[in-house]
Design an enzyme around this catalytic site. Structure first.
Site, PDB file in Angstrom:
ATOM      1  N   GLU A   1       0.777  -0.676  -5.365  1.00  0.00           N
ATOM      2  CA  GLU A   1      -0.224   0.224  -5.382  1.00  0.00           C
ATOM      3  C   GLU A   1       0.658   1.679  -5.428  1.00  0.00           C
ATOM      4  OE1 GLU A   1      -3.361   3.152  -4.123  1.00  0.00           O
ATOM      5  OE2 GLU A   1      -1.683   2.571  -2.370  1.00  0.00           O
TER       6      GLU A   1
ATOM      7  N   ASP B   1       0.839  -1.354  -0.069  1.00  0.00           N
ATOM      8  CA  ASP B   1      -0.205   0.032   0.033  1.00  0.00           C
ATOM      9  C   ASP B   1       0.839   1.498  -0.004  1.00  0.00           C
ATOM     10  OD1 ASP B   1      -2.704   1.195   0.607  1.00  0.00           O
ATOM     11  OD2 ASP B   1      -1.431   2.153   2.396  1.00  0.00           O
TER      12      ASP B   1
HETATM   13  C1  GLC Z   1      -3.853   3.618  -0.405  1.00  0.00           C
HETATM   14  C2  GLC Z   1      -5.486   2.844  -0.204  1.00  0.00           C
HETATM   15  C3  GLC Z   1      -6.249   4.080   0.285  1.00  0.00           C
HETATM   16  C4  GLC Z   1      -5.661   4.549   1.635  1.00  0.00           C
HETATM   17  C5  GLC Z   1      -4.100   5.037   1.607  1.00  0.00           C
HETATM   18  C6  GLC Z   1      -3.691   5.247   2.914  1.00  0.00           C
HETATM   19  O1  GLC Z   1      -3.775   4.284  -1.282  1.00  0.00           O
HETATM   20  O2  GLC Z   1      -5.805   2.546  -1.312  1.00  0.00           O
HETATM   21  O3  GLC Z   1      -7.567   3.512   0.687  1.00  0.00           O
HETATM   22  O4  GLC Z   1      -6.474   5.607   2.030  1.00  0.00           O
HETATM   23  O5  GLC Z   1      -3.410   3.933   0.899  1.00  0.00           O
HETATM   24  O6  GLC Z   1      -3.336   4.060   3.408  1.00  0.00           O
END
Ligand code: GLC
Length: 643
Positions: free
Chosen positions: A322, A280
């Protein structure tokens, strides 16, 4: 050749799964990766001051390997031998919040038959780890990386589930929220109590001097709800870096202890039976004064370091990046130079996702083509998650210069897209919301479920049969693209039955400021119960998607081997691409993004119209090309195979 391929070279010579063999193979992987691990480690943590930490890391890796369950160690070996297993056309994914889908983990186990019915065999469970009671960013504020939040069940429930999934050949992806912990995490608690060691696990500051300097260049992620990048903690009497929300404390990876401890947390998590780790917010993992602190070379080195260490310990686990960033930045998460293929195996195809929404709103594929033609090539070992939307907002993260180059006004165009999806334009069929609009620069993102953004919610309200049909066709066409594009398609739970926006978040104090909750609806099991018995827009979408998934699985040419060729359609409303193979028949995908029928010349289909016939395998019907042109229905999707 990346490191994983090197490992597969020596692994095939050791087919047994005895303890001593497993250990020997670990030693071999460790030795093979060691020089790279050392170089990466000392590039981030200069040798002069950090040789003790490096030695600690070297002792940690064998201990972590020892802690991995044997069943997973043997699975690791199978995967090394198989190679690139995550690129298979057999995979189709679904993303879901356990509480919104099945209440808890035991409930989820009971839904396996539903996944099987649709053809889904890859699950992305949104965070199920403990989190603060009130606001917690849907669990992305983590109190512990490898325990289960009681609302979902127990660790035993989770282990039972992962066993069952393995039995059923369903892969599991969960998040590793590597960039930040919650402000209730044990380290944060100790930091608040004044423990200097743990204060150094975060970016903590006595006064505003450095925060102010950082903020000269740090962008804001949630400018409306969480402006700024630092939060003052009363208890600690210090400022702490909080790039996302005030309760999400950014980890300080310039401290090697943080890296080593987080590697342990990562392993404890994957040891529960996780196949794919969604890293993430990984673009944010390294901070440097005077920069935006996103996509920094050090962040890439850090992720490769995680990769190469985990590869020695748990080589059957792969990483999803991500990184919802600019197209030329996303590609870097597959690794560059000597790290090519040694960073993340999978990344979100955020560029394709955003451009598909552009094509829907404009009913033109011009900008989509322009960008796709200019995308850098990814390494062969790497693949995409192809998705229409996820649990987050839809960012319009494509480059301005291509909008400009096709002669559209950049500002106007971006404004049009926001207005179109927020339904601010009278004729727009869409019902979404603008997320984090920044009046300073006009930037904004979009929230809404696929069905609502594609016009189904409004059409149902208007009881307009033509518009309902149009929306259904759009939903099927968009999925038809992600199922055929090359990579793992990921359906957001509920989209497969055309679930519209969920407005209930507005009455929840902890959610109402975050309109992403509009596109995280509860699964409607009453609708599911009627799928077989009643013909409805739900069943039409469900069975169309089910059919496409079946066809996908029968056609290995749809696996990702960088085998996609774009065809240059003369019609600006049409997208055509071929999935090619030297061994088998290719498939030609044709999509009409316009609400009116569109004509294309048959020569635009190349060899697929040469013998005057082809089969549309979406519906299993032969197509004849007796005329020089063919007509595509509004939002029609064809998957053509030479007959
Ligand atoms: C990523 C997740 C999102 C979250 C962010 C902070 O972008 O997909 O939902 O708010 O990380 O952890």
């Amino acid at each position: 050749m990346n490191q994983a391929s090197l490992h597969s070279l020596h692994t095939s010579k050791h087919p047994t799964t005895k303890d001593s063999d497993l250990n020997a193979l670990f030693e071999l992987r460790f030795a093979t990766n060691l020089t790279m691990i050392k170089d990466l480690f000392f590039s981030l943590y200069p040798e002069e001051n950090n040789s003790a930490s490096f030695e600690k890391l070297l002792k940690t890796l064998p201990a972590l390997f020892k802690s991995r369950p044997n069943s997973l160690k043997t699975q690791d070996i199978d995967r090394i031998c198989e190679g690139d297993w995550y690129k298979s056309a057999q995979l189709t994914g679904m993303q879901l919040y356990v509480d919104h889908f099945s209440d808890d983990l035991t409930g989820l186990e009971k839904k396996i038959a539903y996944f099987e019915k649709l053809g889904v065999n890859f699950l992305h469970l949104m965070p199920i780890t403990p989190r603060p009671k009130d606001e917690n960013d849907g669990g992305y504020a983590v109190n512990n990386y490898h325990e289960i939040d009681p609302r979902y069940g127990t660790k035993d429930d989770f282990l039972k589930l992962t066993h069952k999934l393995r039995d059923k050949n369903i892969l599991l992806m969960v998040d590793f929220v590597a960039n930040h912990t919650s402000n209730e995490f044990s380290w944060a608690k100790k930091a608040k109590e004044g423990n200097v060691k743990y204060q150094s696990y975060y970016y903590t500051f006595e006064d505003r001097q450095l925060p102010n300097a950082f903020e000269q260049t740090l962008p804001e992620i949630f400018p409306m709800t969480s402006p700024g990048n630092f939060t003052y903690d009363q208890e600690m009497e210090k400022w702490v870096m909080t790039v996302f929300n005030r309760y999400q404390w950014d980890l300080n990876y310039s401290n090697p202890e943080v890296f080593i401890e987080m590697l342990g947390n990562l392993l404890r998590l994957v040891n529960l039976g996780v196949d794919v780790v969604r890293l993430d917010a990984l673009a944010f993992m390294w901070k440097k004064l005077g920069t935006q602190s996103q996509n920094l070379p050090e962040a890439h080195a850090l992720i490769s370091l995680f990769r190469l260490c985990l590869q020695a310990i748990a080589p059957g686990v792969v990483f999803l990046a991500e990184a919802i960033v600019a197209p030329n930045e996303i590609i870097k998460y597959f690794g560059l130079g000597t790290m090519k293929g040694n960073e993340c195996e999978i990344a979100y195809n955020a560029t394709l996702m955003a451009l598909l929404w552009d094509a829907i709103a404009t009913q033109k594929t011009t900008l989509l083509y322009k960008n796709l033609y200019n995308l850098p090539k990814k390494p062969l070992e790497a693949t995409w998650i192809n998705y229409i939307r996820c649990h987050d907002d839809i960012g319009l993260g494509f480059e301005d210069r291509y909008i400009d180059e096709i002669g559209w006004d950049v500002k106007q165009h971006r404004k049009f897209l926001l207005d179109y999806y927020a339904g601010n334009i009278e004729w727009s069929p869409s019902k979404g919301e603008i997320f984090m609009y920044n009046p300073k620069n006009g930037d904004g993102r979009i929230t809404g479920s696929s069905a609502s953004l594609l016009g189904l919610e409004k059409a149902l309200e208007l009881k307009n049969k033509i518009k309902i049909k149009e929306a259904i066709s759009k939903i099927i066409m968009m999925h038809g693209i992600i199922f055929s594009y090359g990579g793992i398609p990921l359906i957001y739970a509920g989209d497969e039955i055309g679930t519209v926006n969920d407005y209930s978040y507005l009455s929840d104090l902890n959610k109402k400021e975050d309109s992403r909750w509009i596109n995280r609806p509860k699964q409607d099991w009453n609708v599911v119960a009627k799928l077989d018995a009643e013909i409805s827009h739900h069943s039409e979408i469900f069975f169309a998607l089910q059919g496409l998934i079946r066809v996908r699985k029968k056609n290995p040419v749809l696996a990702d081997n960088n085998n996609l060729v774009l065809y240059n359609s003369q019609n600006p409303h049409v997208l055509i691409y071929e999935r090619t193979s030297e061994k088998e028949e290719g498939i030609l995908i044709v999509c009409n993004f316009n609400q009116s029928p569109q004509t294309i010349r048959k020569i635009e289909l190349g060899a697929y119209s040469e013998k005057n016939k082809s089969k549309n395998i979406v519906i299993g019907k032969s197509m004849k090309f007796d005329l020089e042109t063919i007509e595509l229905k509004p939002y029609e999707l064809l998957w053509l195979k030479k007959a």
